[in-house]
Design an enzyme around this catalytic site. Structure first.
Site, short mmCIF file in Angstrom:
data_model
loop_
_atom_site.label_atom_id
_atom_site.label_comp_id
_atom_site.label_asym_id
_atom_site.label_seq_id
_atom_site.Cartn_x
_atom_site.Cartn_y
_atom_site.Cartn_z
N GLY A 19 -20.13 7.21 2.74
CA GLY A 19 -19.13 7.29 1.61
C GLY A 19 -19.67 7.41 0.15
N GLY B 124 -18.61 3.77 -2.74
CA GLY B 124 -19.97 3.69 -1.87
C GLY B 124 -20.89 4.37 -3.25
N GLY C 35 -17.94 8.05 -2.70
CA GLY C 35 -16.93 8.07 -3.63
C GLY C 35 -17.00 6.63 -4.54
N ASN C 36 -15.99 6.44 -5.14
CA ASN C 36 -15.84 5.15 -6.17
C ASN C 36 -16.77 4.21 -5.68
OD1 ASN C 36 -14.33 2.47 -6.83
ND2 ASN C 36 -14.26 3.76 -8.49
N LYS D 77 0.76 -1.36 -0.13
CA LYS D 77 -0.08 0.03 0.09
C LYS D 77 0.70 1.18 0.09
CE LYS D 77 -4.61 0.86 0.07
NZ LYS D 77 -5.61 0.13 -0.38
P1 NAD Z 1 -12.92 7.89 -2.77
O1 NAD Z 1 -11.81 8.70 -2.31
O2 NAD Z 1 -13.64 7.64 -3.94
O3 NAD Z 1 -14.48 7.93 -1.88
C1 NAD Z 1 -14.10 8.19 -0.32
C2 NAD Z 1 -15.72 8.68 0.08
O4 NAD Z 1 -15.70 8.78 1.71
C3 NAD Z 1 -15.84 10.06 -0.42
O5 NAD Z 1 -17.25 10.16 -0.88
C4 NAD Z 1 -15.63 11.06 0.81
O6 NAD Z 1 -16.32 12.11 0.80
C5 NAD Z 1 -16.15 10.12 1.92
N1 NAD Z 1 -15.73 10.33 3.20
C6 NAD Z 1 -14.44 10.61 3.62
N2 NAD Z 1 -14.65 10.68 5.05
C7 NAD Z 1 -15.99 10.73 5.28
C8 NAD Z 1 -16.46 10.55 6.54
N3 NAD Z 1 -15.83 10.98 7.68
N4 NAD Z 1 -17.79 10.37 6.66
C9 NAD Z 1 -18.51 10.03 5.47
N5 NAD Z 1 -17.81 9.84 4.45
C10 NAD Z 1 -16.67 10.27 4.35
O7 NAD Z 1 -12.47 6.48 -2.21
P2 NAD Z 1 -12.77 4.83 -2.60
O8 NAD Z 1 -11.93 4.48 -3.62
O9 NAD Z 1 -14.32 4.96 -2.64
O10 NAD Z 1 -12.58 4.28 -1.17
C11 NAD Z 1 -13.55 4.31 0.11
C12 NAD Z 1 -12.93 2.97 0.72
O11 NAD Z 1 -13.16 1.77 0.33
C13 NAD Z 1 -11.47 3.27 1.63
O12 NAD Z 1 -11.57 2.36 2.65
C14 NAD Z 1 -10.48 2.27 0.51
O13 NAD Z 1 -9.49 2.01 1.23
C15 NAD Z 1 -11.67 1.31 0.25
N6 NAD Z 1 -11.33 0.58 -0.78
C16 NAD Z 1 -11.43 0.92 -2.22
C17 NAD Z 1 -11.07 0.19 -3.32
C18 NAD Z 1 -11.14 0.82 -4.66
O14 NAD Z 1 -10.94 0.03 -5.72
N7 NAD Z 1 -11.29 2.31 -4.85
C19 NAD Z 1 -10.88 -1.14 -3.35
C20 NAD Z 1 -10.91 -1.66 -2.13
C21 NAD Z 1 -11.16 -0.85 -0.96
#
Ligand code: NAD
Length: 431
Positions: free
Chosen positions: A218, A223, A220-221, A106
Protein backbone atom coordinates in the site's frame (compact mmCIF):
# COMPACT_ATOMS: atom_id res chain seq x y z
CA UNK A 1 -9.58 -12.44 -0.84
CA UNK A 2 -11.25 -9.79 1.32
CA UNK A 3 -14.70 -10.77 -0.04
CA UNK A 4 -14.61 -14.27 1.47
CA UNK A 5 -13.53 -13.22 4.96
CA UNK A 6 -15.92 -11.31 7.19
CA UNK A 7 -13.91 -8.85 9.30
CA UNK A 8 -16.85 -8.19 11.61
CA UNK A 9 -17.10 -11.89 12.52
CA UNK A 10 -13.34 -11.87 13.14
CA UNK A 11 -13.40 -8.90 15.49
CA UNK A 12 -16.41 -10.32 17.36
CA UNK A 13 -14.59 -13.63 17.80
CA UNK A 14 -11.54 -11.88 19.21
CA UNK A 15 -13.66 -9.81 21.60
CA UNK A 16 -15.44 -12.99 22.72
CA UNK A 17 -12.14 -14.75 23.49
CA UNK A 18 -10.80 -11.79 25.47
CA UNK A 19 -14.01 -11.25 27.45
CA UNK A 20 -13.84 -14.93 28.45
CA UNK A 21 -10.15 -14.78 29.36
CA UNK A 22 -10.80 -11.70 31.48
CA UNK A 23 -13.74 -13.41 33.24
CA UNK A 24 -16.06 -10.54 32.39
CA UNK A 25 -19.83 -10.85 32.26
CA UNK A 26 -21.70 -11.86 29.12
CA UNK A 27 -23.25 -8.36 29.05
CA UNK A 28 -19.82 -6.95 28.17
CA UNK A 29 -19.68 -9.18 25.10
CA UNK A 30 -23.32 -8.49 24.24
CA UNK A 31 -22.69 -4.74 24.26
CA UNK A 32 -19.39 -4.87 22.35
CA UNK A 33 -20.53 -7.40 19.76
CA UNK A 34 -22.78 -4.90 17.94
CA UNK A 35 -22.53 -1.17 17.28
CA UNK A 36 -24.80 0.98 19.43
CA UNK A 37 -26.17 2.62 16.31
CA UNK A 38 -25.90 2.05 12.56
CA UNK A 39 -27.17 4.56 10.02
CA UNK A 40 -27.64 3.65 6.35
CA UNK A 41 -28.20 6.50 3.94
CA UNK A 42 -29.23 6.77 0.29
CA UNK A 43 -27.44 9.63 -1.38
CA UNK A 44 -28.61 11.03 -4.74
CA UNK A 45 -25.84 13.02 -6.45
CA UNK A 46 -26.02 14.93 -9.70
CA UNK A 47 -23.23 13.92 -12.09
CA UNK A 48 -21.49 16.37 -14.42
CA UNK A 49 -23.52 15.10 -17.38
CA UNK A 50 -26.78 16.00 -15.62
CA UNK A 51 -27.76 12.44 -14.68
CA UNK A 52 -28.35 11.42 -11.05
CA UNK A 53 -26.48 8.55 -9.40
CA UNK A 54 -27.69 7.16 -6.11
CA UNK A 55 -24.97 6.05 -3.67
CA UNK A 56 -25.26 4.05 -0.45
CA UNK A 57 -23.44 5.21 2.66
CA UNK A 58 -23.09 4.02 6.25
CA UNK A 59 -22.08 5.31 9.64
CA UNK A 60 -21.59 2.79 12.45
CA UNK A 61 -21.30 4.09 16.02
CA UNK A 62 -19.86 1.20 17.94
CA UNK A 63 -19.38 2.32 21.53
CA UNK A 64 -19.15 5.66 23.32
CA UNK A 65 -18.45 4.60 26.90
CA UNK A 66 -15.09 6.40 26.90
CA UNK A 67 -16.10 9.44 24.83
CA UNK A 68 -17.66 10.57 21.54
CA UNK A 69 -17.59 8.13 18.60
CA UNK A 70 -14.49 8.63 16.48
CA UNK A 71 -13.41 7.14 13.20
CA UNK A 72 -12.71 7.65 9.53
CA UNK A 73 -14.81 7.68 6.39
CA UNK A 74 -13.93 5.24 3.61
CA UNK A 75 -14.78 5.80 -0.05
CA UNK A 76 -14.27 2.46 -1.79
CA UNK A 77 -16.20 0.25 -4.19
CA UNK A 78 -16.03 -2.77 -1.84
CA UNK A 79 -17.39 -0.99 1.27
CA UNK A 80 -20.14 -2.99 2.96
CA UNK A 81 -21.99 -2.75 6.24
CA UNK A 82 -20.09 -5.53 8.01
CA UNK A 83 -16.77 -3.97 7.03
CA UNK A 84 -17.88 -0.60 8.43
CA UNK A 85 -19.10 -2.29 11.63
CA UNK A 86 -15.75 -4.08 12.01
CA UNK A 87 -13.83 -0.86 11.43
CA UNK A 88 -16.00 0.91 14.03
CA UNK A 89 -15.29 -1.82 16.62
CA UNK A 90 -11.55 -1.56 15.94
CA UNK A 91 -11.81 2.18 16.57
CA UNK A 92 -13.38 1.59 19.99
CA UNK A 93 -10.55 -0.77 20.88
CA UNK A 94 -7.84 1.46 19.38
CA UNK A 95 -8.93 4.58 21.27
CA UNK A 96 -8.89 2.56 24.48
CA UNK A 97 -5.44 1.06 23.77
CA UNK A 98 -3.89 4.44 23.03
CA UNK A 99 -5.86 5.94 25.91
CA UNK A 100 -7.62 8.88 24.28
CA UNK A 101 -11.13 9.80 25.50
CA UNK A 102 -13.04 8.61 22.45
CA UNK A 103 -15.28 5.75 21.51
CA UNK A 104 -15.35 4.11 18.10
CA UNK A 105 -17.18 4.85 14.88
CA UNK A 106 -16.66 4.46 11.16
CA UNK A 107 -18.29 5.54 7.94
CA UNK A 108 -18.21 4.41 4.36
CA UNK A 109 -19.66 5.08 0.94
CA UNK A 110 -19.78 2.48 -1.84
CA UNK A 111 -17.98 4.34 -4.61
CA UNK A 112 -14.88 4.14 -6.75
CA UNK A 113 -13.81 7.72 -6.19
CA UNK A 114 -11.37 7.47 -9.10
CA UNK A 115 -14.36 7.42 -11.46
CA UNK A 116 -15.66 10.78 -10.18
CA UNK A 117 -14.62 14.26 -11.26
CA UNK A 118 -13.50 16.61 -8.51
CA UNK A 119 -16.86 18.43 -8.64
CA UNK A 120 -18.76 15.11 -8.36
CA UNK A 121 -16.57 14.05 -5.45
CA UNK A 122 -17.31 17.34 -3.69
CA UNK A 123 -21.07 16.93 -4.22
CA UNK A 124 -20.96 13.34 -2.92
CA UNK A 125 -18.87 14.34 0.14
CA UNK A 126 -21.27 17.16 1.01
CA UNK A 127 -24.39 15.04 0.40
CA UNK A 128 -23.07 12.15 2.54
CA UNK A 129 -22.23 14.38 5.49
CA UNK A 130 -25.59 16.12 5.22
CA UNK A 131 -27.31 12.74 5.27
CA UNK A 132 -25.58 11.65 8.50
CA UNK A 133 -25.42 15.14 10.08
CA UNK A 134 -28.16 14.41 12.67
CA UNK A 135 -25.85 11.88 14.38
CA UNK A 136 -22.62 13.93 14.15
CA UNK A 137 -21.17 16.67 16.35
CA UNK A 138 -17.96 17.56 18.14
CA UNK A 139 -19.27 15.91 21.33
CA UNK A 140 -21.20 13.16 19.54
CA UNK A 141 -19.35 11.64 16.60
CA UNK A 142 -16.22 12.96 14.89
CA UNK A 143 -15.21 11.53 11.48
CA UNK A 144 -11.74 11.61 9.88
CA UNK A 145 -10.08 10.41 6.64
CA UNK A 146 -9.64 6.76 5.68
CA UNK A 147 -9.06 4.91 2.41
CA UNK A 148 -10.21 7.06 -0.52
CA UNK A 149 -10.69 10.28 1.45
CA UNK A 150 -8.25 13.04 2.39
CA UNK A 151 -7.89 16.54 3.82
CA UNK A 152 -9.78 18.13 0.91
CA UNK A 153 -12.74 15.81 1.44
CA UNK A 154 -12.66 16.56 5.20
CA UNK A 155 -12.72 20.29 4.39
CA UNK A 156 -15.83 20.00 2.22
CA UNK A 157 -17.49 17.88 4.90
CA UNK A 158 -16.61 20.31 7.72
CA UNK A 159 -17.89 23.20 5.60
CA UNK A 160 -21.15 21.42 4.82
CA UNK A 161 -21.67 20.51 8.48
CA UNK A 162 -20.94 24.10 9.51
CA UNK A 163 -23.62 25.30 7.07
CA UNK A 164 -26.03 22.75 8.58
CA UNK A 165 -25.27 24.10 12.07
CA UNK A 166 -25.10 27.72 10.91
CA UNK A 167 -21.75 28.29 12.65
CA UNK A 168 -18.21 26.96 12.18
CA UNK A 169 -17.81 23.64 13.93
CA UNK A 170 -14.18 22.79 13.21
CA UNK A 171 -14.12 20.08 15.89
CA UNK A 172 -16.72 17.91 14.11
CA UNK A 173 -14.11 16.42 11.82
CA UNK A 174 -10.37 15.81 11.99
CA UNK A 175 -7.70 15.38 9.35
CA UNK A 176 -8.56 18.84 7.97
CA UNK A 177 -6.01 21.05 6.23
CA UNK A 178 -4.12 23.23 8.75
CA UNK A 179 -5.66 26.46 7.38
CA UNK A 180 -9.15 25.35 8.54
CA UNK A 181 -8.28 24.01 11.99
CA UNK A 182 -6.20 20.97 11.09
CA UNK A 183 -3.27 19.96 13.27
CA UNK A 184 0.33 20.09 12.22
CA UNK A 185 1.60 16.53 11.96
CA UNK A 186 -1.81 14.93 11.27
CA UNK A 187 -1.05 13.90 7.69
CA UNK A 188 2.01 11.93 8.83
CA UNK A 189 0.57 10.86 12.21
CA UNK A 190 -0.54 7.30 11.46
CA UNK A 191 2.77 6.45 9.81
CA UNK A 192 4.86 8.30 12.40
CA UNK A 193 3.05 6.46 15.17
CA UNK A 194 3.61 3.17 13.35
CA UNK A 195 7.33 3.95 13.09
CA UNK A 196 7.48 4.76 16.84
CA UNK A 197 5.91 1.35 17.52
CA UNK A 198 8.39 -0.32 15.16
CA UNK A 199 11.30 1.40 16.97
CA UNK A 200 10.11 0.05 20.33
CA UNK A 201 9.59 -3.41 18.81
CA UNK A 202 13.08 -3.30 17.33
CA UNK A 203 14.49 -2.46 20.78
CA UNK A 204 12.76 -5.36 22.52
CA UNK A 205 13.64 -7.85 19.77
CA UNK A 206 17.24 -6.65 19.41
CA UNK A 207 16.82 -5.62 15.75
CA UNK A 208 18.99 -2.71 14.57
CA UNK A 209 16.85 -0.31 12.56
CA UNK A 210 19.84 1.13 10.71
CA UNK A 211 20.12 -1.13 7.65
CA UNK A 212 17.03 -3.19 8.50
CA UNK A 213 15.11 -4.34 5.41
CA UNK A 214 11.45 -3.45 4.90
CA UNK A 215 8.50 -4.25 2.61
CA UNK A 216 5.42 -2.00 2.55
CA UNK A 217 2.08 -3.04 1.04
CA UNK A 218 0.00 0.00 0.00
CA UNK A 219 1.49 3.32 -1.00
CA UNK A 220 -1.26 5.72 0.04
CA UNK A 221 -1.28 8.02 3.06
CA UNK A 222 -0.11 5.42 5.58
CA UNK A 223 2.19 3.27 3.42
CA UNK A 224 4.06 5.99 1.52
CA UNK A 225 4.81 8.07 4.61
CA UNK A 226 5.79 5.02 6.67
CA UNK A 227 8.21 4.06 3.87
CA UNK A 228 9.63 7.59 3.83
CA UNK A 229 10.09 7.78 7.62
CA UNK A 230 11.71 4.33 7.79
CA UNK A 231 13.94 5.29 4.85
CA UNK A 232 14.97 8.43 6.81
CA UNK A 233 15.71 6.21 9.83
CA UNK A 234 18.24 4.28 7.74
CA UNK A 235 16.11 1.26 6.81
CA UNK A 236 16.39 -0.24 3.33
CA UNK A 237 12.94 -0.33 1.70
CA UNK A 238 13.11 -3.34 -0.62
CA UNK A 239 9.57 -3.37 -1.97
CA UNK A 240 6.36 -1.33 -2.03
CA UNK A 241 3.04 -1.84 -3.82
CA UNK A 242 -0.28 -0.21 -4.59
CA UNK A 243 -3.48 -1.43 -6.22
CA UNK A 244 -1.83 -1.36 -9.69
CA UNK A 245 1.30 -3.35 -8.82
CA UNK A 246 4.59 -3.35 -6.96
CA UNK A 247 8.20 -2.18 -7.23
CA UNK A 248 11.16 -4.18 -5.89
CA UNK A 249 14.85 -3.40 -5.63
CA UNK A 250 17.08 -5.69 -3.52
CA UNK A 251 19.48 -2.76 -2.99
CA UNK A 252 16.70 -0.57 -1.62
CA UNK A 253 14.28 1.87 -3.29
CA UNK A 254 14.88 5.64 -3.37
CA UNK A 255 11.65 6.53 -1.57
CA UNK A 256 11.54 10.33 -2.18
CA UNK A 257 12.10 9.69 -5.92
CA UNK A 258 9.45 6.97 -5.84
CA UNK A 259 6.96 9.36 -4.20
CA UNK A 260 7.55 11.82 -7.06
CA UNK A 261 7.18 9.03 -9.62
CA UNK A 262 3.87 7.96 -8.06
CA UNK A 263 2.62 11.57 -8.02
CA UNK A 264 3.37 11.83 -11.76
CA UNK A 265 2.22 8.40 -12.97
CA UNK A 266 -0.41 7.42 -10.36
CA UNK A 267 1.37 4.17 -9.42
CA UNK A 268 4.64 2.78 -8.05
CA UNK A 269 4.65 0.15 -10.83
CA UNK A 270 7.42 0.59 -13.38
CA UNK A 271 9.60 2.83 -11.15
CA UNK A 272 12.93 3.14 -13.00
CA UNK A 273 15.57 0.75 -11.66
CA UNK A 274 13.00 -1.51 -9.97
CA UNK A 275 11.56 -4.91 -10.87
CA UNK A 276 7.82 -5.61 -10.82
CA UNK A 277 6.63 -7.61 -7.81
CA UNK A 278 3.23 -9.15 -7.11
CA UNK A 279 1.40 -8.49 -3.87
CA UNK A 280 1.87 -12.04 -2.68
CA UNK A 281 5.61 -11.97 -3.37
CA UNK A 282 5.89 -8.62 -1.60
CA UNK A 283 4.34 -10.04 1.56
CA UNK A 284 6.68 -13.01 1.58
CA UNK A 285 10.04 -11.53 0.53
CA UNK A 286 13.05 -11.87 2.75
CA UNK A 287 12.93 -8.76 4.97
CA UNK A 288 13.08 -7.77 8.65
CA UNK A 289 9.95 -5.63 8.83
CA UNK A 290 6.68 -5.99 6.93
CA UNK A 291 4.20 -3.10 6.94
CA UNK A 292 0.80 -4.03 5.48
CA UNK A 293 -0.78 -0.60 4.81
CA UNK A 294 -3.53 -1.31 2.26
CA UNK A 295 -6.72 -3.18 3.14
CA UNK A 296 -8.08 -6.01 5.33
CA UNK A 297 -7.35 -9.74 5.13
CA UNK A 298 -4.09 -9.67 3.19
CA UNK A 299 -2.09 -11.99 5.47
CA UNK A 300 -4.02 -15.25 5.58
CA UNK A 301 -3.40 -18.94 6.25
CA UNK A 302 -2.39 -19.17 2.58
CA UNK A 303 0.68 -16.93 2.83
CA UNK A 304 1.45 -16.54 6.56
CA UNK A 305 3.68 -19.63 6.59
CA UNK A 306 5.92 -18.04 3.95
CA UNK A 307 6.34 -14.68 5.68
CA UNK A 308 9.95 -14.08 6.62
CA UNK A 309 9.74 -10.73 8.44
CA UNK A 310 10.56 -10.66 12.16
CA UNK A 311 8.19 -7.77 12.83
CA UNK A 312 4.82 -7.20 11.16
CA UNK A 313 3.55 -3.66 11.85
CA UNK A 314 -0.10 -3.29 10.86
CA UNK A 315 -0.47 0.14 9.30
CA UNK A 316 -3.75 -1.08 7.80
CA UNK A 317 -6.79 -2.11 9.79
CA UNK A 318 -7.40 -5.85 9.94
CA UNK A 319 -4.73 -7.03 7.47
CA UNK A 320 -4.12 -10.34 9.31
CA UNK A 321 -6.70 -13.11 9.78
CA UNK A 322 -6.84 -15.13 13.06
CA UNK A 323 -5.50 -18.26 11.29
CA UNK A 324 -2.55 -16.22 10.02
CA UNK A 325 -2.04 -14.81 13.53
CA UNK A 326 -1.68 -18.35 14.88
CA UNK A 327 0.86 -19.25 12.19
CA UNK A 328 2.88 -16.07 12.78
CA UNK A 329 2.87 -16.69 16.55
CA UNK A 330 4.27 -20.19 15.98
CA UNK A 331 6.99 -18.67 13.79
CA UNK A 332 7.76 -16.16 16.63
CA UNK A 333 6.97 -13.18 14.41
CA UNK A 334 6.16 -10.15 16.55
CA UNK A 335 2.91 -8.72 15.19
CA UNK A 336 2.17 -5.12 16.17
CA UNK A 337 -1.63 -5.18 15.89
CA UNK A 338 -3.58 -2.46 14.06
CA UNK A 339 -5.22 -1.20 17.26
CA UNK A 340 -1.73 -0.29 18.46
CA UNK A 341 0.42 0.16 15.34
CA UNK A 342 -1.85 2.56 13.45
CA UNK A 343 -3.22 4.38 16.51
CA UNK A 344 -1.04 7.43 15.77
CA UNK A 345 -3.72 8.72 13.39
CA UNK A 346 -6.48 8.85 15.96
CA UNK A 347 -4.04 10.17 18.57
CA UNK A 348 -3.24 13.26 16.50
CA UNK A 349 -6.93 13.47 15.54
CA UNK A 350 -7.54 13.75 19.27
CA UNK A 351 -4.89 16.48 19.48
CA UNK A 352 -6.58 18.26 16.55
CA UNK A 353 -9.97 18.09 18.28
CA UNK A 354 -8.46 19.42 21.55
CA UNK A 355 -6.86 22.30 19.62
CA UNK A 356 -10.19 23.05 17.88
CA UNK A 357 -12.06 23.14 21.19
CA UNK A 358 -9.37 25.38 22.71
CA UNK A 359 -8.87 27.52 19.59
CA UNK A 360 -5.15 27.37 20.41
CA UNK A 361 -2.71 25.59 18.13
CA UNK A 362 0.48 23.68 18.89
CA UNK A 363 3.76 23.52 16.99
CA UNK A 364 4.56 20.44 14.91
CA UNK A 365 7.29 19.59 17.40
CA UNK A 366 4.82 19.59 20.31
CA UNK A 367 2.43 17.36 18.37
CA UNK A 368 5.14 14.84 17.48
CA UNK A 369 6.55 14.73 21.01
CA UNK A 370 3.12 14.11 22.51
CA UNK A 371 2.47 11.45 19.87
CA UNK A 372 5.75 9.72 20.66
CA UNK A 373 4.92 9.65 24.40
CA UNK A 374 1.50 8.13 23.69
CA UNK A 375 2.83 5.49 21.29
CA UNK A 376 5.75 4.45 23.48
CA UNK A 377 3.51 4.16 26.55
CA UNK A 378 0.87 2.15 24.68
CA UNK A 379 3.47 -0.13 23.12
CA UNK A 380 4.95 -1.01 26.52
CA UNK A 381 1.54 -1.41 28.17
CA UNK A 382 0.62 -3.96 25.51
CA UNK A 383 4.04 -5.61 25.37
CA UNK A 384 4.26 -5.97 29.17
CA UNK A 385 0.82 -7.59 29.32
CA UNK A 386 1.77 -9.91 26.45
CA UNK A 387 4.93 -10.96 28.31
CA UNK A 388 3.11 -11.30 31.64
CA UNK A 389 0.10 -13.34 30.49
CA UNK A 390 1.81 -15.78 28.17
CA UNK A 391 -1.58 -17.02 26.89
CA UNK A 392 -2.10 -14.21 24.37
CA UNK A 393 -0.26 -12.69 21.42
CA UNK A 394 0.26 -8.93 21.09
CA UNK A 395 -3.22 -8.56 19.55
CA UNK A 396 -4.80 -10.46 22.42
CA UNK A 397 -2.92 -8.30 24.93
CA UNK A 398 -4.02 -5.08 23.19
CA UNK A 399 -7.65 -6.25 23.09
CA UNK A 400 -7.52 -7.17 26.79
CA UNK A 401 -6.10 -3.82 27.79
CA UNK A 402 -8.78 -2.05 25.74
CA UNK A 403 -11.68 -4.21 26.90
CA UNK A 404 -10.71 -3.74 30.55
CA UNK A 405 -10.71 0.05 30.15
CA UNK A 406 -14.01 0.11 28.22
CA UNK A 407 -15.62 -2.28 30.73
CA UNK A 408 -14.56 -0.10 33.65
CA UNK A 409 -16.13 2.94 31.95
CA UNK A 410 -19.33 0.98 31.24
CA UNK A 411 -19.38 -0.32 34.83
CA UNK A 412 -19.09 3.10 36.49
CA UNK A 413 -21.62 4.50 34.02
CA UNK A 414 -24.06 1.84 35.20
CA UNK A 415 -24.38 0.00 31.89
CA UNK A 416 -23.56 -3.34 33.47
CA UNK A 417 -26.14 -3.42 36.22
CA UNK A 418 -27.15 -1.78 39.43
CA UNK A 419 -24.13 -2.60 41.64
CA UNK A 420 -22.49 0.78 41.23
CA UNK A 421 -25.83 2.48 41.67
CA UNK A 422 -26.54 0.72 44.95
CA UNK A 423 -23.04 1.42 46.29
CA UNK A 424 -23.45 5.07 45.39
CA UNK A 425 -26.88 5.11 47.00
CA UNK A 426 -25.52 3.55 50.19
CA UNK A 427 -22.82 6.19 50.36
CA UNK A 428 -25.42 8.90 49.96
CA UNK A 429 -27.55 7.28 52.67
CA UNK A 430 -24.59 6.93 55.04
CA UNK A 431 -23.43 10.51 54.54
P1 NAD B 1 -5.13 5.40 0.99
O1 NAD B 1 -6.36 5.37 0.17
O2 NAD B 1 -4.38 6.68 1.10
O3 NAD B 1 -4.10 4.28 0.49
C1 NAD B 1 -4.43 2.94 0.30
C2 NAD B 1 -3.32 2.32 -0.52
O4 NAD B 1 -3.52 0.91 -0.62
C3 NAD B 1 -3.24 2.84 -1.96
O5 NAD B 1 -1.89 2.99 -2.32
C4 NAD B 1 -3.89 1.72 -2.76
O6 NAD B 1 -3.43 1.70 -4.10
C5 NAD B 1 -3.37 0.53 -1.98
N1 NAD B 1 -4.08 -0.70 -2.23
C6 NAD B 1 -5.41 -0.92 -2.32
N2 NAD B 1 -5.65 -2.20 -2.59
C7 NAD B 1 -4.43 -2.81 -2.66
C8 NAD B 1 -4.01 -4.12 -2.90
N3 NAD B 1 -4.89 -5.09 -3.11
N4 NAD B 1 -2.69 -4.36 -2.89
C9 NAD B 1 -1.79 -3.39 -2.67
N5 NAD B 1 -2.14 -2.14 -2.42
C10 NAD B 1 -3.44 -1.85 -2.43
O7 NAD B 1 -5.55 4.87 2.43
P2 NAD B 1 -4.77 5.04 3.81
O8 NAD B 1 -5.39 6.17 4.53
O9 NAD B 1 -3.31 5.01 3.58
O10 NAD B 1 -5.24 3.71 4.57
C11 NAD B 1 -4.58 2.47 4.42
C12 NAD B 1 -4.95 1.57 5.58
O11 NAD B 1 -4.58 2.21 6.80
C13 NAD B 1 -6.43 1.23 5.71
O12 NAD B 1 -6.57 -0.04 6.27
C14 NAD B 1 -6.91 2.26 6.73
O13 NAD B 1 -8.10 1.86 7.39
C15 NAD B 1 -5.71 2.29 7.65
N6 NAD B 1 -5.60 3.47 8.49
C16 NAD B 1 -5.53 4.73 7.95
C17 NAD B 1 -5.39 5.81 8.80
C18 NAD B 1 -5.23 7.22 8.27
O14 NAD B 1 -4.99 8.13 9.10
N7 NAD B 1 -5.31 7.48 6.98
C19 NAD B 1 -5.36 5.64 10.19
C20 NAD B 1 -5.41 4.34 10.70
C21 NAD B 1 -5.53 3.27 9.84
Amino acid sequence: MSQEINSFEIVKGLIHTCVKKLNLSKSVYDILSEPQRVVTVTIPVQMDDGSVRVFTGYRAQHNNALGPYKGGIRFHQDVNLDEVKALSAWMTLKCAVINVPFGGGKGGVIVNYKELSSAELERLSRAYIRAIAPVLGDEMDIPAPDVGTNGQVMSWMMDEFSRYRNYNEFGVITGKPVIVGGSLGRVEATSRGCVFAIREAAKVTGLKLQGATVAVQGFGNVGSIAARLLHEDGCRILAVSDSSGGAYNPKGLDIPALEEYKAQTGSVKGFPGSQDISNDDLLTINCDILVPAALENQITEKNAGRIKAKIVAEGANGPTTPEADRILAEKKVLVLPDVLANAGGVTVSYFEWVQNLYGYYWTGEEVNQRLERKMVEAFHNVYDLYKKRKDVDMRGAAYMLAIERITEAMRVRGWLGSQVYSEAKREIMLA
